[in-house]
Write an enzyme that holds these catalytic residues in place. Structure first.
Site, PDB file in Angstrom:
ATOM      1  CD  GLU A   1      -2.803  -1.139   2.466  1.00  0.00           C
ATOM      2  OE1 GLU A   1      -2.747  -0.179   3.262  1.00  0.00           O
ATOM      3  OE2 GLU A   1      -3.585  -2.085   2.591  1.00  0.00           O
TER       4      GLU A   1
ATOM      5  NE  ARG B   1      12.218 -12.149   1.058  1.00  0.00           N
ATOM      6  CZ  ARG B   1      12.066 -11.653   2.274  1.00  0.00           C
ATOM      7  NH1 ARG B   1      12.832 -12.085   3.266  1.00  0.00           N
ATOM      8  NH2 ARG B   1      11.169 -10.730   2.510  1.00  0.00           N
TER       9      ARG B   1
ATOM     10  CD  GLN C   1      46.199  -8.073 -15.820  1.00  0.00           C
ATOM     11  OE1 GLN C   1      46.291  -7.133 -15.022  1.00  0.00           O
ATOM     12  NE2 GLN C   1      47.087  -9.030 -15.902  1.00  0.00           N
TER      13      GLN C   1
ATOM     14  CB  ILE D   1      32.158  -4.409 -21.185  1.00  0.00           C
ATOM     15  CG1 ILE D   1      32.945  -4.607 -19.885  1.00  0.00           C
ATOM     16  CG2 ILE D   1      32.729  -5.267 -22.307  1.00  0.00           C
ATOM     17  CD1 ILE D   1      32.841  -5.993 -19.279  1.00  0.00           C
TER      18      ILE D   1
ATOM     19  CD  GLU E   1       8.284 -11.051  -4.483  1.00  0.00           C
ATOM     20  OE1 GLU E   1       8.360 -11.913  -3.592  1.00  0.00           O
ATOM     21  OE2 GLU E   1       7.214 -10.703  -5.013  1.00  0.00           O
TER      22      GLU E   1
HETATM   23  C1  LIG Z   1       7.690  -3.047 -10.291  1.00  0.00           C
HETATM   24  C2  LIG Z   1       7.155  -3.420  -8.958  1.00  0.00           C
HETATM   25  C3  LIG Z   1       6.333  -4.532  -8.834  1.00  0.00           C
HETATM   26  C4  LIG Z   1       5.799  -4.863  -7.585  1.00  0.00           C
HETATM   27  N1  LIG Z   1       4.908  -5.924  -7.486  1.00  0.00           N
HETATM   28  C5  LIG Z   1       4.218  -6.086  -6.332  1.00  0.00           C
HETATM   29  C6  LIG Z   1       3.128  -7.002  -6.270  1.00  0.00           C
HETATM   30  O1  LIG Z   1       2.803  -7.679  -7.235  1.00  0.00           O
HETATM   31  N2  LIG Z   1       2.418  -7.083  -5.115  1.00  0.00           N
HETATM   32  C7  LIG Z   1       2.739  -6.330  -4.014  1.00  0.00           C
HETATM   33  O2  LIG Z   1       2.058  -6.445  -2.999  1.00  0.00           O
HETATM   34  N3  LIG Z   1       3.791  -5.476  -4.034  1.00  0.00           N
HETATM   35  C8  LIG Z   1       4.519  -5.321  -5.171  1.00  0.00           C
HETATM   36  N4  LIG Z   1       5.565  -4.409  -5.223  1.00  0.00           N
HETATM   37  C9  LIG Z   1       5.885  -3.624  -4.026  1.00  0.00           C
HETATM   38  C10 LIG Z   1       7.274  -3.884  -3.470  1.00  0.00           C
HETATM   39  O3  LIG Z   1       7.312  -5.113  -2.819  1.00  0.00           O
HETATM   40  C11 LIG Z   1       7.625  -2.682  -2.573  1.00  0.00           C
HETATM   41  O4  LIG Z   1       7.941  -1.602  -3.437  1.00  0.00           O
HETATM   42  C12 LIG Z   1       8.763  -2.973  -1.638  1.00  0.00           C
HETATM   43  O5  LIG Z   1       8.345  -3.860  -0.648  1.00  0.00           O
HETATM   44  C13 LIG Z   1       9.312  -1.703  -0.969  1.00  0.00           C
HETATM   45  O6  LIG Z   1       8.285  -0.937  -0.409  1.00  0.00           O
HETATM   46  P1  LIG Z   1       8.236   0.646  -0.712  1.00  0.00           P
HETATM   47  O7  LIG Z   1       8.324   0.811  -2.183  1.00  0.00           O
HETATM   48  O8  LIG Z   1       7.046   1.199  -0.027  1.00  0.00           O
HETATM   49  O9  LIG Z   1       9.554   1.221  -0.085  1.00  0.00           O
HETATM   50  P2  LIG Z   1       9.844   1.657   1.503  1.00  0.00           P
HETATM   51  O10 LIG Z   1       9.376   0.549   2.332  1.00  0.00           O
HETATM   52  O11 LIG Z   1       9.180   2.991   1.652  1.00  0.00           O
HETATM   53  O12 LIG Z   1      11.371   1.782   1.475  1.00  0.00           O
HETATM   54  C14 LIG Z   1      12.066   2.945   1.035  1.00  0.00           C
HETATM   55  C15 LIG Z   1      13.556   2.748   1.353  1.00  0.00           C
HETATM   56  O13 LIG Z   1      13.734   2.651   2.779  1.00  0.00           O
HETATM   57  C16 LIG Z   1      14.395   1.445   3.102  1.00  0.00           C
HETATM   58  N5  LIG Z   1      13.914   0.943   4.391  1.00  0.00           N
HETATM   59  C17 LIG Z   1      12.636   0.767   4.806  1.00  0.00           C
HETATM   60  N6  LIG Z   1      12.608   0.268   6.043  1.00  0.00           N
HETATM   61  C18 LIG Z   1      13.893   0.109   6.436  1.00  0.00           C
HETATM   62  C19 LIG Z   1      14.525  -0.392   7.625  1.00  0.00           C
HETATM   63  N7  LIG Z   1      13.832  -0.830   8.656  1.00  0.00           N
HETATM   64  N8  LIG Z   1      15.878  -0.413   7.652  1.00  0.00           N
HETATM   65  C20 LIG Z   1      16.620   0.033   6.599  1.00  0.00           C
HETATM   66  N9  LIG Z   1      16.070   0.495   5.456  1.00  0.00           N
HETATM   67  C21 LIG Z   1      14.729   0.522   5.369  1.00  0.00           C
HETATM   68  C22 LIG Z   1      14.076   0.490   1.956  1.00  0.00           C
HETATM   69  O14 LIG Z   1      15.024  -0.559   1.870  1.00  0.00           O
HETATM   70  C23 LIG Z   1      14.126   1.435   0.770  1.00  0.00           C
HETATM   71  O15 LIG Z   1      15.443   1.625   0.366  1.00  0.00           O
HETATM   72  C24 LIG Z   1       6.135  -4.095  -6.452  1.00  0.00           C
HETATM   73  C25 LIG Z   1       6.995  -2.982  -6.585  1.00  0.00           C
HETATM   74  C26 LIG Z   1       7.480  -2.630  -7.819  1.00  0.00           C
HETATM   75  C27 LIG Z   1       8.332  -1.384  -7.918  1.00  0.00           C
END
Ligand SMILES: Cc1cc2nc3c(=O)[nH]c(=O)nc-3n(C[C@H](O)[C@H](O)[C@H](O)COP(=O)(O)OP(=O)(O)OC[C@H]3O[C@@H](n4cnc5c(N)ncnc54)[C@H](O)[C@@H]3O)c2cc1C
Length: 408
Positions: free
Chosen positions: A131, A267, A303, A362, A388
């Site tokens: 969400e 995963r 290299q 490359i 994921e």
């Molecule tokens: C192309 C695409 C397809 C997707 N498909 C699906 C799907 O089919 N179904 C579904 O449900 N979801 C889906 N997702 C959602 C995806 O799983 C989320 O984008 C992901 O879990 C990250 O959540 P967020 O984008 O809200 O980032 P955030 O949770 O807001 O994270 C932002 C940044 O903060 C970092 N962060 C957050 N918490 C911490 C912590 N505790 N410690 C350190 N760093 C932290 C994160 O690593 C990231 O770098 C999809 C996303 C994309 C972009």
């Protein structure tokens, strides 16, 4: 000689070669077009369905490979072909796994076939958990499911985002809050059947990579679904919620988190997709380095280039071994005591990002253009440190598992 082997058996080799043929002959030639169109490649999914590659049967067969290597092998070959089209082909599997993991036999039999459709009328499915305010932090989820006892219906309200195939799917699997007091223990999964009023597609995202895969918001407004669409059934849910309340009251021992165990097992499949992309980019770069002549010799004679290729290949092989280890552990029912599934996804995702960047380098100027596929592969690879579970979340899971500490 002992029993240990990393050699694929004859059946696995023939399945691998069959998928590779489809990836090379059908997916690769179509990859650039669907990347530019940023649309679901329905004709390619249909081709895959015609030969049985897009079907529940195929994935079930690979899933039940006792060595555990069936799924990662299939993923690596498909994503070697193309990641955007690959995700369009395997995205339905994410929703299917949601039903297989939580549904009753009847629910599995009713809904999973509808997710795939048939070769003359292919369908896709979507898994909707994320969400706008609940990405990495699943416990912040707000989409609500309320039971209307009089009608034996559940009423869903909320906005899901980033849903692969969201809005274009025949069947949507939606995770929603049924008991807000319990945080992530108060969630349940629901089937939203085809053409249910109240479910609509929000914005479709224009993305950096995997552009052939449809990603969109899914809006749920008083979306009513039959009681039987609660995965696992009401009785099981009520029992689970009662146990969770009891534990919350008594501070009783925490039960093992079943969702975490499922993530550890799933995963590696995502890691295998990243390995496929990395391998594809590495192969292009190797060929190019052997044929591109500068200063009177192939650039691989330097290299500086040859060592990059050596590192790329070493990292790809290491990533595959981590993926295979975790996949074997899942199939053998071994506990993931060091979060080996998360390790494999972390390492493979990061490898895909660095290897595809090196491949672009490359290829020089050519690497930066859409005349060559490594530019697309680099854009595609970038998602593997985000979805994921981001790389940071994988590290968090690994660190917590190793230390037993509530690291934040
Ligand atoms: C192309 C695409 C397809 C997707 N498909 C699906 C799907 O089919 N179904 C579904 O449900 N979801 C889906 N997702 C959602 C995806 O799983 C989320 O984008 C992901 O879990 C990250 O959540 P967020 O984008 O809200 O980032 P955030 O949770 O807001 O994270 C932002 C940044 O903060 C970092 N962060 C957050 N918490 C911490 C912590 N505790 N410690 C350190 N760093 C932290 C994160 O690593 C990231 O770098 C999809 C996303 C994309 C972009």
């Amino acid at each position: 000689m002992g029993d240990f082997t990393l050699e694929l058996n004859d059946d696995q080799k023939s399945v691998r070669d069959w998928i590779h043929g489809f990836a090379a002959d059908v997916m690769r030639p179509a990859a650039a077009e669907w990347d530019e169109r940023e649309e679901t490649p329905w004709p390619v999914i249909q081709e895959a369905a015609k030969i049985g590659l897009y079907s529940l049967d195929f994935y079930a067969q690979q899933f039940f490979d006792p060595t555990g290597l069936g799924i990662p092998m299939a993923m690596e070959e498909l994503f070697w072909g193309d990641a955007g089209i690959g995700l369009s082909i395997v995205g339905t599997g994410l929703a299917a796994v949601g039903v297989l993991a939580n549904g009753t036999e009847e629910q599995i039999g009713t809904w999973v076939p509808q997710m795939y459709g048939d070769a003359n009328d292919v369908k896709v499915a979507a898994f909707c958990s994320s969400e706008p305010d609940a990405g990495s932090d699943v416990s912040a989820m707000r989409t609500r499911a309320v039971y209307d006892e009089a009608k034996d219906e559940w009423v869903l309200n909320g906005t899901k985002t980033w849903a692969t195939n969201g809005g274009i799917a025949a069947v949507h699997v939606v995770v929603a809050v049924v008991d807000p007091e319990l945080g992530s223990k108060g969630h349940a999964s629901f089937i939203v059947p085809p053409n249910t009023p109240g479910l609509s597609q929000g914005q479709k995202f224009k993305k950096h990579g995997i552009r052939a895969s449809h990603t969109a918001e899914v809006v749920l407004e008083d979306c009513r679904i039959p009681g039987e669409c609660l995965l696992g059934g009401k009785e099981k849910l009520d029992e689970r919620l009662a146990r969770a309340h009891e534990r919350a009251k008594t501070g009783g021992e925490r039960v093992k988190n079943a969702a975490m165990a499922t993530f550890e097992a799933s995963r590696p499949a995502v890691g295998a997709q990243a390995v496929g992309i990395a391998r594809a980019a590495y192969e292009v770069a190797l060929d190019y380095a052997k044929t591109r002549v500068q200063f009177g010799r192939p650039i691989i004679d330097n290299q500086g280039i040859a060592f990059q290729l050596a590192d790329m290949r070493t990292q790809i092989d290491a990533a595959r071994l981590l993926v295979w280890r975790a996949s074997w552990m899942a199939a053998a029912g071994r506990p993931f005591t060091s979060a080996e599934g998360s390790m494999s996804k972390l390492y493979a995702g990061e490898t895909a990002k660095t290897v595809t960047a090196q491949a672009m380098q490359i290829l020089g100027g050519n690497g930066y253009t859409r005349e060559y596929p490594v530019e697309r592969m680099h854009r595609d690879a970038a998602i593997y440190t985000i979805f994921e579970g981001t790389s940071e979340i994988q590290r968090l899971v690994i660190a917590r598992t190793l230390s037993g500490m509530p690291i934040r």
